[in-house]
Design an enzyme around this catalytic site. Structure first.
Site, short mmCIF file in Angstrom:
data_model
loop_
_atom_site.label_atom_id
_atom_site.label_comp_id
_atom_site.label_asym_id
_atom_site.label_seq_id
_atom_site.Cartn_x
_atom_site.Cartn_y
_atom_site.Cartn_z
N LYS A 138 51.30 41.17 47.98
CA LYS A 138 50.80 41.58 46.66
C LYS A 138 49.78 42.70 46.73
O LYS A 138 49.64 43.49 45.80
CB LYS A 138 50.21 40.38 45.92
CG LYS A 138 48.79 39.97 46.32
CD LYS A 138 48.22 39.00 45.27
CE LYS A 138 46.78 38.64 45.48
NZ LYS A 138 46.53 37.70 46.58
N HIS A 266 41.70 29.86 51.15
CA HIS A 266 41.41 31.28 50.93
C HIS A 266 39.96 31.37 50.46
O HIS A 266 39.61 30.79 49.44
CB HIS A 266 42.36 31.87 49.87
CG HIS A 266 42.40 33.36 49.87
ND1 HIS A 266 41.28 34.14 49.73
CD2 HIS A 266 43.44 34.23 50.03
CE1 HIS A 266 41.62 35.41 49.78
NE2 HIS A 266 42.93 35.50 49.97
N GLY A 306 41.01 37.56 52.63
CA GLY A 306 39.60 37.81 52.33
C GLY A 306 38.94 38.79 53.27
O GLY A 306 37.79 39.18 53.05
N GLU A 338 46.45 35.30 56.19
CA GLU A 338 47.16 36.06 55.15
C GLU A 338 46.34 37.30 54.74
O GLU A 338 45.97 37.44 53.58
CB GLU A 338 47.37 35.16 53.92
CG GLU A 338 48.18 33.91 54.19
CD GLU A 338 48.02 32.86 53.10
OE1 GLU A 338 47.21 33.05 52.18
OE2 GLU A 338 48.73 31.85 53.16
N PRO A 339 46.05 38.19 55.67
CA PRO A 339 45.24 39.36 55.32
C PRO A 339 46.01 40.32 54.41
O PRO A 339 47.19 40.56 54.63
CB PRO A 339 44.96 40.01 56.67
CG PRO A 339 46.12 39.62 57.53
CD PRO A 339 46.50 38.24 57.08
N ASP A 430 42.07 55.47 25.63
CA ASP A 430 41.23 54.30 25.48
C ASP A 430 39.86 54.57 26.11
O ASP A 430 39.80 55.09 27.23
CB ASP A 430 41.89 53.10 26.17
CG ASP A 430 41.18 51.80 25.86
OD1 ASP A 430 40.04 51.84 25.34
OD2 ASP A 430 41.76 50.74 26.14
N TYR A 459 45.26 46.83 46.23
CA TYR A 459 45.22 46.43 44.82
C TYR A 459 45.03 47.63 43.90
O TYR A 459 44.16 47.64 43.02
CB TYR A 459 44.13 45.37 44.58
CG TYR A 459 44.30 44.17 45.48
CD1 TYR A 459 45.36 43.30 45.29
CD2 TYR A 459 43.43 43.93 46.54
CE1 TYR A 459 45.56 42.21 46.13
CE2 TYR A 459 43.61 42.85 47.38
CZ TYR A 459 44.68 41.99 47.17
OH TYR A 459 44.87 40.92 48.01
C1 LIG Z 1 45.65 37.68 47.48
C2 LIG Z 1 45.91 36.69 48.51
C3 LIG Z 1 45.76 37.03 49.86
C4 LIG Z 1 45.22 38.36 50.33
O1 LIG Z 1 43.84 38.42 50.16
P1 LIG Z 1 43.02 39.66 50.77
O2 LIG Z 1 41.63 39.41 50.29
O3 LIG Z 1 43.61 40.90 50.24
O4 LIG Z 1 43.09 39.57 52.25
C5 LIG Z 1 46.09 36.09 50.80
N1 LIG Z 1 46.55 34.87 50.44
C6 LIG Z 1 46.73 34.51 49.15
C7 LIG Z 1 47.25 33.17 48.84
C8 LIG Z 1 46.40 35.41 48.15
O5 LIG Z 1 46.54 35.03 46.88
#
Ligand SMILES: *Cc1c(COP(=O)(O)O)cnc(C)c1O
Length: 501
Positions: A138, A266, A306, A338-339, A430, A459
């Site tokens: 994402k 997270h 994170g 999950e970076p 806007d 993002y």
């Molecule tokens: C958004 C998200 C991430 C990525 O977070 P970062 O802060 O960009 O590393 C990882 N895991 C989950 C479940 C998320 O929703």
């Protein structure tokens, strides 16, 4: 050799000079000067002091590399050279498009340096060799970024059917995907089962009922709630099971004959106090014990995302120490993360054109006497804003820091250039579309000049809208300076296996 043309730079609209800024001291506005970290090409070096722009006829090439060596025919060209070179080339290209009256000549554009993504991966492997990264799609589902990470062997954190198919379409094995959205549509759960994505998170009982119905063979990961107050984007208000609820959830999972294999958390996206990983690992350890009590033998620890670029080594130190302390016997336990932003934030830069300029509504009559610079004296309007790539200001709580990319037809901006407190606005109609409420910029900036923004990879593009008919900028891709050949050969190997074409 590349053809070189010169032409006089001129702004499409000629402003009369305002009075010079009363502030002779530079306020520390940012610019890139002519200090490229390295340069392989004389075209760039000679640009600095000239009042004209030199137009290169083709992208700047490395010495012996043929131009047409695109690895993925379906994707935009993959160029060579330092990203700053391509920022400048893009600006010069815009000038030549303007000369041919192209309707979108000065369009904003990104430059993506894939070698930066590669270097982040090296950093990850050096600091967290025991933890396998599953890139959070994402954050930036860019086709080249996904291909490079797939080629480097990372896994992927997907949150929807769309993200899952995007990753599977690259030829990535479904076992390399974690469906890390604890609240999924039942049809998405069923589809995950159909395509072979088994690993998925949950944090509530309804999710267990859905999974029991739609994908009973799934491997479940309980997402626990941890302290997310030290992050830009807290996630705990929406996701994560408080530890007290975990035994009940695990009992329900057992009752439904579901297989829970581990724990995830997270700490919040953009974590600015990595010491919170310690507490999170303590809680994950407690959840592992709850798993044992419920009759499971957990084998997966997912430490989430994170990770901030600047604090990464610190976060890795906290994590490594906490894991060593609370998971002393790690035999049989796989650790993943999950970076998202860590991999991409610095890899993308954005170039925007100043399309308009005006005075603020209530101009202080004598700014010269006003020692506070908080009151902007100029409003600049650029062709990307908070409805576009700068949605990160709204959703990701970011602050944008512009630097001068080109001014008056030159890429060279003197440090002594007088500056004025300025505001920077997006192109939509806007008034919420404000990119910088107050920032020092040279008072000689005019319509037609270009600003640059670094750290625009996380993002940004992915959440940009086309509100008011403004399109998101295109991306120019380069394999960058250092590590370009490693990037190219990783991608070429990937393509040679028939992936991502
Ligand atoms: C958004 C998200 C991430 C990525 O977070 P970062 O802060 O960009 O590393 C990882 N895991 C989950 C479940 C998320 O929703």
């Amino acid at each position: 050799m590349s053809r070189v043309e010169t032409f006089t730079a001129s702004s499409p609209i000629d402003f009369t000079n305002p009075r010079p800024s009363p502030h002779s001291e530079p306020l520390g506005f940012s610019h890139r000067g002519s200090s490229l970290p390295w340069s392989t090409n004389v075209l760039v070096d000679n640009l600095s002091s000239s009042p004209t722009l030199r137009l290169t006829a083709s992208p700047i090439l490395g010495a012996n590399i043929p131009f047409n060596d695109n690895i993925f025919p379906s994707l935009p060209p993959l160029l060579h050279g330092h990203p700053d070179v391509h920022l400048r080339n893009g600006v010069m290209n815009a000038y030549s498009l303007a000369a041919t009256h192209d309707p979108d000549a000065e369009r904003a554009f990104f430059v993506a340096d894939l070698s930066q993504v590669y270097r982040q991966h090296l950093r990850w492997q050096a600091c967290l060799p025991e933890i396998q990264p599953f890139y959070a799609v994402k954050c930036n589902p860019d086709p080249y970024v996904l291909r490079l990470l797939a080629a480097l062997g990372t896994g992927f954190d997907c949150a929807s059917n769309g993200e899952i198919s995007q990753v599977l379409d690259l030829g990535v094995d479904p076992s390399r995907i974690v469906f890390a959205n604890p609240c999924k549509a039942v049809s998405f759960v069923r589809n995950a089962g159909r395509v072979g994505v088994d690993l998925m998170t949950f944090d509530n009982a309804d999710e267990l009922y859905k999974i029991a119905r739609a994908h009973p063979g799934a491997q479940l990961v309980v997402r626990i709630l941890t302290d997310d107050t030290k992050s830009l984007c807290a996630l705990g208000v929406k996701f994560g099971a408080p530890l007290v609820t975990v035994p009940g959830l695990l009992a329900k999972a057992k009752e439904l004959n579901l297989n829970v294999v581990g724990v995830s958390f997270h700490v919040g996206s953009g974590c600015y106090d990595p010491s919170v990983y310690t507490d999170a690992i303590v809680r994950a350890g407690a959840a592992f014990d709850m798993g044992t009590e419920a009759g499971y033998q957990f084998s997966l620890l997912d430490v989430g995302g994170g990770f901030e670029d600047a604090l990464f080594e610190q976060a890795a130190t906290f994590l490594t120490a906490a894991i060593a302390a609370h998971f002393p016997d790690r035999r049989g336990i796989k650790i993943i993360a999950e970076p998202g932003r860590f991999y991409v934030s610095k890899a993308f830069s954005l170039a925007v054109n100043i399309i308009a300029r005006r005075a603020p509504l209530t101009e202080a009559p004598s700014l010269a006497q006003d020692t506070s610079l908080d009151q902007p004296s100029v409003m600049y309007y650029i062709n990307d804003g908070v409805y576009g790539a700068f949605n990160c200001i709204m959703f990701d709580h970011q602050t944008a820091h512009p630097y001068v990319l080109s001014m008056g037809g030159s890429f060279h901006v003197m440090d002594s250039e007088p500056v004025a407190s300025s505001s920077v606005w997006g192109p939509t109609c806007d008034s919420i579309d404000c990119v910088c409420p107050s920032t020092p910029l040279p008072s000689a900036l005019r319509v037609g000049d270009w600003l640059g923004f670094d750290n625009m990879g996380a993002y940004t593009l992915c959440a940009a809208s086309q509100f008011n008919g403004f399109e998101v900028g295109k991306v120019i891709y380069t394999t960058g300076g250092f590590h370009a050949s490693e990037v190219r050969s990783a991608l070429a190997r990937f393509a040679a296996q028939g992936h991502g074409l």
